[in-house]
Design a protein around this motif. Structure first.
Motif, PDB file in Angstrom:
ATOM      1  N   GLY A   1      30.121 -97.256 -83.278  1.00 10.63           N
ATOM      2  CA  GLY A   1      28.793 -96.675 -83.323  1.00 10.63           C
ATOM      3  C   GLY A   1      27.728 -97.756 -83.231  1.00 10.63           C
ATOM      4  N   ALA A   2      26.584 -97.388 -82.679  1.00 12.67           N
ATOM      5  CA  ALA A   2      25.462 -98.329 -82.549  1.00 12.67           C
ATOM      6  C   ALA A   2      24.180 -97.629 -82.937  1.00 12.67           C
ATOM      7  CB  ALA A   2      25.366 -98.858 -81.116  1.00 12.67           C
ATOM      8  N   SER A   3      23.468 -98.190 -83.918  1.00 13.54           N
ATOM      9  CA  SER A   3      22.265 -97.552 -84.446  1.00 13.54           C
ATOM     10  C   SER A   3      21.121 -98.534 -84.537  1.00 13.54           C
ATOM     11  CB  SER A   3      22.535 -96.984 -85.849  1.00 13.54           C
ATOM     12  OG  SER A   3      23.571 -96.033 -85.822  1.00 13.54           O
ATOM     13  N   ALA A   4      19.944 -98.102 -84.103  1.00 12.23           N
ATOM     14  CA  ALA A   4      18.718 -98.875 -84.320  1.00 12.23           C
ATOM     15  C   ALA A   4      18.137 -98.483 -85.665  1.00 12.23           C
ATOM     16  CB  ALA A   4      17.719 -98.610 -83.212  1.00 12.23           C
TER      17      ALA A   4
ATOM     18  N   HIS B   1      30.908 -90.135 -92.594  1.00 10.61           N
ATOM     19  CA  HIS B   1      31.582 -88.916 -92.144  1.00 10.61           C
ATOM     20  C   HIS B   1      32.639 -89.193 -91.072  1.00 10.61           C
ATOM     21  CE1 HIS B   1      31.747 -84.537 -91.699  1.00 10.61           C
ATOM     22  NE2 HIS B   1      31.734 -84.702 -90.386  1.00 10.61           N
ATOM     23  N   ILE B   2      32.496 -90.267 -90.331  1.00 10.52           N
ATOM     24  CA  ILE B   2      33.410 -90.576 -89.229  1.00 10.52           C
ATOM     25  C   ILE B   2      34.329 -91.736 -89.603  1.00 10.52           C
ATOM     26  CG2 ILE B   2      31.857 -89.654 -87.461  1.00 10.52           C
ATOM     27  CD1 ILE B   2      30.883 -92.444 -86.894  1.00 10.52           C
ATOM     28  N   HIS B   3      35.304 -92.014 -88.745  1.00 12.17           N
ATOM     29  CA  HIS B   3      36.344 -92.982 -89.072  1.00 12.17           C
ATOM     30  C   HIS B   3      36.325 -94.209 -88.172  1.00 12.17           C
ATOM     31  CE1 HIS B   3      37.668 -89.130 -90.775  1.00 12.17           C
ATOM     32  NE2 HIS B   3      38.309 -89.849 -91.679  1.00 12.17           N
ATOM     33  N   PHE B   4      35.213 -94.470 -87.506  1.00 13.27           N
ATOM     34  CA  PHE B   4      35.071 -95.733 -86.778  1.00 13.27           C
ATOM     35  C   PHE B   4      33.776 -96.400 -87.223  1.00 13.27           C
ATOM     36  CE2 PHE B   4      33.578 -92.294 -83.961  1.00 13.27           C
ATOM     37  CZ  PHE B   4      32.288 -92.688 -83.659  1.00 13.27           C
ATOM     38  N   PRO B   5      33.676 -97.707 -87.081  1.00 15.53           N
ATOM     39  CA  PRO B   5      32.527 -98.430 -87.640  1.00 15.53           C
ATOM     40  C   PRO B   5      31.231 -98.125 -86.909  1.00 15.53           C
ATOM     41  CG  PRO B   5      33.879 -99.902 -86.316  1.00 15.53           C
ATOM     42  CD  PRO B   5      34.639 -98.614 -86.420  1.00 15.53           C
ATOM     43  N   VAL B   6      30.134 -98.202 -87.634  1.00 15.34           N
ATOM     44  CA  VAL B   6      28.801 -98.062 -87.062  1.00 15.34           C
ATOM     45  C   VAL B   6      28.039 -99.361 -87.305  1.00 15.34           C
ATOM     46  CG1 VAL B   6      26.612 -96.812 -87.105  1.00 15.34           C
ATOM     47  CG2 VAL B   6      28.765 -95.564 -87.431  1.00 15.34           C
ATOM     48  N   GLU B   7      27.693-100.049 -86.234  1.00 14.47           N
ATOM     49  CA  GLU B   7      26.938-101.296 -86.341  1.00 14.47           C
ATOM     50  C   GLU B   7      25.462-101.019 -86.094  1.00 14.47           C
ATOM     51  OE1 GLU B   7      28.540-104.482 -84.028  1.00 14.47           O
ATOM     52  OE2 GLU B   7      30.609-104.125 -84.699  1.00 14.47           O
ATOM     53  N   ARG B   8      24.623-101.775 -86.775  1.00 10.33           N
ATOM     54  CA  ARG B   8      23.179-101.549 -86.694  1.00 10.33           C
ATOM     55  C   ARG B   8      22.482-102.756 -86.097  1.00 10.33           C
ATOM     56  NH1 ARG B   8      25.716 -99.204 -90.669  1.00 10.33           N
ATOM     57  NH2 ARG B   8      25.050 -97.221 -91.607  1.00 10.33           N
ATOM     58  N   TRP B   9      21.366-102.488 -85.425  1.00 10.47           N
ATOM     59  CA  TRP B   9      20.520-103.594 -84.994  1.00 10.47           C
ATOM     60  C   TRP B   9      19.081-103.322 -85.434  1.00 10.47           C
ATOM     61  CZ3 TRP B   9      21.523 -99.791 -81.275  1.00 10.47           C
ATOM     62  CH2 TRP B   9      20.437 -99.336 -80.520  1.00 10.47           C
ATOM     63  N   ASP B  10      18.343-104.394 -85.602  1.00  7.38           N
ATOM     64  CA  ASP B  10      16.973-104.307 -86.107  1.00  7.38           C
ATOM     65  C   ASP B  10      16.030-103.946 -84.966  1.00  7.38           C
ATOM     66  OD1 ASP B  10      14.495-104.563 -87.256  1.00  7.38           O
ATOM     67  OD2 ASP B  10      14.917-106.464 -88.256  1.00  7.38           O
TER      68      ASP B  10
ATOM     69  N   GLU C   1      17.442-104.030 -77.315  1.00  6.44           N
ATOM     70  CA  GLU C   1      18.649-103.588 -76.621  1.00  6.44           C
ATOM     71  C   GLU C   1      19.893-103.948 -77.432  1.00  6.44           C
ATOM     72  OE1 GLU C   1      19.033-107.382 -73.532  1.00  6.44           O
ATOM     73  OE2 GLU C   1      18.767-105.355 -72.770  1.00  6.44           O
ATOM     74  N   GLY C   2      19.857-103.609 -78.705  1.00  3.82           N
ATOM     75  CA  GLY C   2      20.991-103.907 -79.576  1.00  3.82           C
ATOM     76  C   GLY C   2      22.263-103.212 -79.161  1.00  3.82           C
ATOM     77  N   ASP C   3      22.161-102.028 -78.518  1.00  2.00           N
ATOM     78  CA  ASP C   3      23.381-101.347 -78.078  1.00  2.00           C
ATOM     79  C   ASP C   3      24.108-102.159 -77.012  1.00  2.00           C
ATOM     80  OD1 ASP C   3      21.320-100.931 -76.257  1.00  2.00           O
ATOM     81  OD2 ASP C   3      21.920 -98.880 -75.764  1.00  2.00           O
ATOM     82  N   ILE C   4      23.350-102.791 -76.129  1.00  2.00           N
ATOM     83  CA  ILE C   4      23.968-103.641 -75.105  1.00  2.00           C
ATOM     84  C   ILE C   4      24.647-104.839 -75.759  1.00  2.00           C
ATOM     85  CG2 ILE C   4      23.483-105.188 -73.177  1.00  2.00           C
ATOM     86  CD1 ILE C   4      23.325-102.392 -72.244  1.00  2.00           C
ATOM     87  N   GLU C   5      23.993-105.440 -76.732  1.00  2.00           N
ATOM     88  CA  GLU C   5      24.570-106.599 -77.419  1.00  2.00           C
ATOM     89  C   GLU C   5      25.845-106.214 -78.162  1.00  2.00           C
ATOM     90  OE1 GLU C   5      21.360-107.894 -79.828  1.00  2.00           O
ATOM     91  OE2 GLU C   5      20.157-108.616 -78.137  1.00  2.00           O
ATOM     92  N   ILE C   6      25.847-105.044 -78.807  1.00  2.00           N
ATOM     93  CA  ILE C   6      27.049-104.566 -79.491  1.00  2.00           C
ATOM     94  C   ILE C   6      28.166-104.321 -78.483  1.00  2.00           C
ATOM     95  CG2 ILE C   6      28.013-102.610 -80.783  1.00  2.00           C
ATOM     96  CD1 ILE C   6      25.247-102.416 -82.179  1.00  2.00           C
ATOM     97  N   ALA C   7      27.827-103.724 -77.340  1.00  2.00           N
ATOM     98  CA  ALA C   7      28.827-103.495 -76.294  1.00  2.00           C
ATOM     99  C   ALA C   7      29.415-104.810 -75.796  1.00  2.00           C
ATOM    100  CB  ALA C   7      28.209-102.713 -75.138  1.00  2.00           C
TER     101      ALA C   7
END
Length: 573
Positions: A243-246, A265-274, A302-308
Motif C-alpha cells: 500500500g502507498a499513502s500520502a 484491516h488488510i494483510h499487506f504493508p502500507v507505506e506512507r510518504w510525506d 510522487e511518493g507512490d513512484i518512489e515506493i514502487a
C-alpha cells in the motif's frame, strides 16, 4: 509503451507487442483481459500470441473489432492490402496514444515527447488547450498543447488513407441488463462485488510487486481490501502487494487515522510518504510536453513512484474514477420524473439540513429541468472569467464553462451523468498526466473502476438498489460494506484539499513571485501580467480564498515557467 512509430513504411515498436500476419502489421501497448475468450471465438491455438489474435480479430470483425476487447490498450494497425492505418484506444483512455501527420506519413507514440522532436522550433501551441489548462476545465477530446500533435480519442477508431481520415465511435452506452430488475438488493450487490473483485484481480496480476494507493476515502480502500481478499483466497496475483499513502502531518487534509484503520484491516504493508514536502520541479525544470506535468498529484509529490521503485514494482493501482462510476448524481431528478415526490423531497431535505441548504438544493434541481439551450446560456453568462485572462480568450472561457450535450438517450439521469463523467475529457487528462509521469520510468497506473465489464454492470443496477437521500451517496458504500472497515464506510467527511494545495503554492511562493515580477513575460498572449500580480497578492494575503484560486496561481506560474523553457530562457524561476 509505444515508442515513436512511423506507419508510412515499417512498424517498429521497441518493447511493444509487434506482429505481422496476413499482410497486416500491428504495434500494441495492451493488456487484453478476455484473450482466452477471443482465442475460442476465433478458433486460434492456445499458444498463439496476443498480437496475432488482435490481427485475427480485425480480419474477422473489421474496423470495430476493439468493441470485442476487454482491457486497457492502445493499438496501431497497418493494412498493407488497403494501404490504410487503423489506430484505437480502450474506452476510458487508460493507455495513451498520440499522433502527428506529415507529408511523408503519420507518426504515433504513447508520449508526446517522442513526437515533439519531429516538430520545428517554432511549433504552434494550441490556444484552446492552454486556456483549458489555466482554468482546469477541459473540453476538447483530441487536443494537446501542440497544434500539430493530436490524441486518438478513447473509445474510437481512427482510420487513415492517403486521401481520407475518419474517426468512428465503437463504444456506446451499455444496455441495462433486464434480468437484474427482479433481483433483491443483496443479490445485486453480491454480483457487483464479484465483478469488482474480477476487475481488481485482472490488474494485480504482474511479474513484479504491485503498489496500491490507500486513502481514507471509499475508492482506494475498496481496491486494497478486494486485493487483500484475493490474496488470502489463494488467487494468482503479483509476488507482493504494497500500500502507498500520502499523509499531511499538521494539515487539515491529513487522513492518517483512516489510513491506519485500512492498514489494520488488510494483510499487506502500507507505506506512507510525506505529502507536505512538495517538489517545485514543474517551475524549476518543466517537462517538454506540457506545463505542470511532472508532479501530477495535488500535493506535488510522487511518493507512490518512489515506493514502487524501492519494491521493484511496475504497476500502481489507483482509485481514480470511483466517484465518476459510483456517484448517483441525478437521482432526485429521476425520482421527480417517476412521480416519487416524497422520496424526492427526502433527497432534497434530509434530516438536519438547514433552510439555506434546502433552498440551494431546490434551485439546483429546478435548474436541471430547464431546456438545454437555457442551461448553456446561463452557464455562459454566469461563468467566472478571471481578470488576468487575456480578453481575446474571454469568449472561449465562457464557452468552456458550459456542459457538453450528449447524443444518446438514457433510461435515467443517473446513468446519463455516469456516462458523461466517464467519457468526458476532464478525468482523462488526469489519467494521461499520471501515465506520462510513470511510463518513462517503466511503470504504469491501472484503474480498477475503469473496467468495461464493471461499468456495464453498474449501468444495469436497478433504481431500487441505488442509495437513498444521504450525504455523499455512493453505490459501493453499501455494496462493499462487508469488505471495508466500518469507519471507512460510515465516514461522510471528504478530505479537505485546500490546505494541501495552499501548502504547495506557499512552498514555491518565492519562485512564483520572481516569475510574475522579473524577466520577460512569456505568457503575454494568455495572461495579463499586472492582473496576475494583483491576483497573487489577494490569494497569498490574509483573506480566505477558494481552492480554485490557489490552483489558478499554480497554473499561471507553471505555464510561465514552461513557456520560458520553450523559448530558451536560462532560468525559468
Amino acid at each position: 509503451m509505444l515508442s515513436a512509430i512511423s506507419l508510412g513504411a515499417a512498424v517498429q515498436g521497441g518493447r511493444d507487442a509487434v506482429a505481422q500476419f496476413e499482410s497486416i502489421s500491428i504495434a500494441a501497448d495492451a493488456r487484453i483481459d478476455n484473450l482466452d475468450e477471443l482465442k475460442a471465438e476465433l478458433g486460434a491455438r492456445p499458444a498463439e500470441s496476443a498480437a496475432r489474435i488482435l490481427i485475427r480479430a480485425y480480419l474477422k470483425w473489421g474496423d470495430l473489432f476493439p468493441d470485442r476487447l476487454v482491457g486497457d490498450f492502445a493499438l496501431i494497425l497497418w493494412d498493407a492490402r488497403q494501404r490504410r492505418i487503423l489506430a484505437t484506444r480502450d474506452p476510458f483512455g487508460v493507455r495513451p496514444l498520440f499522433y502527428r501527420t506529415t507529408k511523408r506519413g503519420c507518426c504515433f507514440a504513447s508520449h508526446t515527447t517522442n513526437l515533439i522532436s519531429t516538430l520545428s522550433e517554432q511549433a504552434d501551441l494550441d490556444d484552446g488547450m492552454v486556456v483549458e489548462y489555466l482554468l482546469w476545465r477541459f473540453k476538447t477530446q483530441e487536443a494537446t498543447f501542440f497544434r500539430e500533435i493530436r490524441e486518438v480519442r478513447a473509445g474510437h477508431v481512427l482510420t487513415m488513407t492517403a486521401v481520407d481520415r475518419k474517426t468512428t465511435r465503437y463504444w456506446f452506452p451499455p444496455a441495462p441488463r433486464l434480468d437484474l430488475e427482479g433481483r433483491s438488493r443483496d443479490e445485486v450487490f453480491e454480483e457487483l462485488r464479484s465483478v469488482f473483485r474480477k476487475s481488481v484481480l485482472r490488474r494485480i496480476r504482474s511479474e513484479n510487486p504491485v503498489v496500491i494507493h490507500v486513502s481514507g476515502g471509499l475508492d482506494s480502500p475498496s481496491i486494497a481490501t478486494a486485493a487483500d481478499g484475493l490474496l488470502l483466497a489463494g488467487h494468482q496475483v503479483a509476488p507482493g502487494l504494497v500500500g502507498a499513502s500520502a499523509v499531511y502531518p499538521g494539515l487539515e487534509g491529513d487522513e492518517s487515522r483512516l489510513i491506519d484503520t485500512v492498514a489494520r484491516h488488510i494483510h499487506f504493508p502500507v507505506e506512507r510518504w510525506d505529502g507536505t514536502r512538495s517538489n517545485p520541479i514543474d517551475i524549476v525544470a518543466p517537462a517538454r510536453e506540457a506545463p505542470g506535468s511532472r508532479m501530477t498529484t495535488t500535493s506535488g509529490t510522487e511518493g507512490d513512484i518512489e515506493i514502487a521503485q524501492r519494491h521493484n514494482a511496475t504497476v500502481i493501482l489507483s482509485g481514480i474514477a470511483g466517484d465518476d462510476l459510483m456517484a448517483v448524481f441525478g437521482f432526485t431528478r429521476d425520482l421527480l420524473s417517476r412521480g416519487a415526490w416524497r422520496g424526492a423531497w427526502g433527497s432534497i431535505s434530509p434530516p438536519g439540513a438547514g433552510v439555506r441548504t434546502v433552498l440551494g438544493r431546490v434551485r439546483m434541481v429546478a435548474a436541471q429541468f430547464l431546456p438545454t439551450s437555457v442551461q448553456r446560456f446561463r452557464a455562459r453568462t454566469t461563468a467566472d472569467v478571471p481578470e488576468w485572462l487575456s480578453p481575446q480568450f474571454h469568449r472561449l472561457s465562457r464557452e468552456i464553462a458550459t456542459d457538453d450535450a450528449t447524443d444518446f438517450r438514457f433510461s435515467s439521469h443517473v446513468r446519463r451523468n455516469i456516462w458523461k463523467r466517464l467519457t468526458g475529457p476532464q478525468g482523462r487528462r488526469s489519467i494521461g498526466s499520471m501515465q506520462a509521469k510513470a511510463m518513462p520510468l517503466g511503470k504504469e497506473y491501472r484503474y480498477p473502476f475503469l473496467d468495461r465489464e464493471l461499468v456495464d454492470f453498474v449501468f444495469s443496477i436497478p433504481a431500487t438498489c441505488l442509495p437513498g437521500p444521504v450525504k455523499y451517496a455512493r453505490i459501493h458504500r453499501e455494496a462493499f460494506r462487508s469488505m471495508l472497515p466500518p469507519e471507512i464506510v460510515d465516514n461522510l467527511v471528504k478530505a479537505e484539499l485546500t490546505p494541501v494545495v495552499k501548502n504547495r503554492v506557499l512552498q514555491a511562493l518565492p519562485r512564483i513571485e520572481r516569475l510574475l515580477t522579473q524577466g520577460p513575460w512569456a505568457s503575454e498572449r494568455y495572461v495579463n501580467r499586472a492582473a496576475a500580480n494583483r491576483f497573487l497578492r489577494v490569494v497569498a494575503g490574509p483573506a480566505k480564498v477558494q481552492t480554485r484560486d490557489w490552483w489558478r496561481i499554480w497554473r499561471i506560474a507553471t505555464l510561465e515557467a514552461w513557456l520560458r523553457t520553450r523559448l530558451g530562457y536560462s532560468d525559468p524561476s
